[in-house]
Design a protein around this motif. Structure first.
Motif, mmCIF file in Angstrom:
data_model
loop_
_atom_site.group_PDB
_atom_site.id
_atom_site.type_symbol
_atom_site.label_atom_id
_atom_site.label_comp_id
_atom_site.label_asym_id
_atom_site.label_seq_id
_atom_site.Cartn_x
_atom_site.Cartn_y
_atom_site.Cartn_z
ATOM 1 N N ALA A 273 0.837 -1.200 0.000
ATOM 2 C CA ALA A 273 0.000 0.000 0.000
ATOM 3 C C ALA A 273 0.872 1.250 0.000
ATOM 4 O O ALA A 273 1.862 1.321 0.737
ATOM 5 N N PRO A 274 0.524 2.231 -0.826
ATOM 6 C CA PRO A 274 1.270 3.491 -0.824
ATOM 7 C C PRO A 274 1.102 4.243 0.498
ATOM 8 O O PRO A 274 0.182 3.978 1.273
ATOM 9 N N GLU A 275 1.998 5.187 0.720
ATOM 10 C CA GLU A 275 1.919 6.053 1.896
ATOM 11 C C GLU A 275 0.669 6.924 1.791
ATOM 12 O O GLU A 275 0.413 7.537 0.763
ATOM 13 N N THR B 229 -6.564 9.641 -10.257
ATOM 14 C CA THR B 229 -6.596 9.955 -8.821
ATOM 15 C C THR B 229 -5.795 8.918 -8.032
ATOM 16 O O THR B 229 -5.039 9.267 -7.116
ATOM 17 N N LEU B 230 -5.927 7.653 -8.402
ATOM 18 C CA LEU B 230 -5.136 6.617 -7.730
ATOM 19 C C LEU B 230 -3.644 6.841 -7.939
ATOM 20 O O LEU B 230 -2.848 6.648 -7.016
ATOM 21 N N HIS B 231 -3.247 7.275 -9.134
ATOM 22 C CA HIS B 231 -1.837 7.606 -9.362
ATOM 23 C C HIS B 231 -1.388 8.720 -8.413
ATOM 24 O O HIS B 231 -0.280 8.655 -7.861
ATOM 25 N N LEU B 232 -2.221 9.733 -8.225
ATOM 26 C CA LEU B 232 -1.857 10.822 -7.307
ATOM 27 C C LEU B 232 -1.667 10.313 -5.884
ATOM 28 O O LEU B 232 -0.907 10.895 -5.107
ATOM 29 N N LEU B 233 -2.356 9.228 -5.556
ATOM 30 C CA LEU B 233 -2.286 8.652 -4.211
ATOM 31 C C LEU B 233 -1.172 7.608 -4.080
ATOM 32 O O LEU B 233 -1.052 6.954 -3.055
ATOM 33 N N GLY B 234 -0.354 7.452 -5.134
ATOM 34 C CA GLY B 234 0.804 6.569 -5.042
ATOM 35 C C GLY B 234 0.627 5.196 -5.658
ATOM 36 O O GLY B 234 1.547 4.374 -5.608
#
Length: 168
Positions: free
Chosen positions: A85-87, A133-138
């Motif tokens: 999971a991304p930060e 948006t998911l890319h922006l969230l890592g």
């Protein structure tokens, strides 16, 4: 309520299309699906054409051709471990939301892809904005387990909006 998505429209076809509520819903539902309060965040969205996105794609990715959507996170949030999971970004304060980053979306490529895939333009654009948006969230799809995680999230988020799984 403050809008989550700040839109800059360079191609009038996006205004005629009515992108604003679609972008707002896609971003809100994505953040909420990840347990994030949308009121603590902001996203900038550039609505452009293929010529503009081709320039951006060449400048930032070294690929001199149009693409459907590009994303620039405000900071690196990606997971170190493939499939991790991304930060999670911390929300901003009232009146000062945390900027997640920028997304650009291109009219002609989106329209062509929707036609080729037999999808409504609205549904395809919603998917691409959830993806951005998911890319922006890592989240990313370069490594195999990261791709599986991201695609699974996209499918669940779109299903919660009554939309077909784009990966079926």
């Amino acid at each position: 309520m403050e809008p989550l998505v700040e839109i800059l429209t360079e191609d009038a076809r996006w205004e005629a299309f009515g992108l604003e509520p679609i972008a707002e819903q896609a971003a809100r539902v994505t953040l909420e699906a990840l347990g994030l309060d949308p009121s603590g965040y902001s996203i900038s969205l550039l609505c452009c054409n293929d010529a503009r996105i081709a320039t951006l794609n060449e400048d930032f990715r070294g690929k001199p051709q149009p693409t459907n959507v590009l994303s620039w996170p405000s900071e690196e949030r990606g997971a170190d471990k493939d499939g991790g999971a991304p930060e999670r970004p911390e929300p901003g304060m009232p009146g000062m939301p945390e900027e997640l980053g920028d997304i650009a979306i291109a009219w002609e490529t989106c329209e062509r892809e929707a036609g080729e895939q037999g999808k409504q333009m609205r549904d395809h654009v919603t998917h691409l904005l959830v993806h951005g948006t998911l890319h922006l969230l890592g989240y990313d799809h370069i490594r195999e387990k990261d791709a599986a995680l991201m695609e699974g999230l996209e499918s669940r988020i779109l299903a919660s909006m009554g939309l077909q799984d784009p990966y079926e």
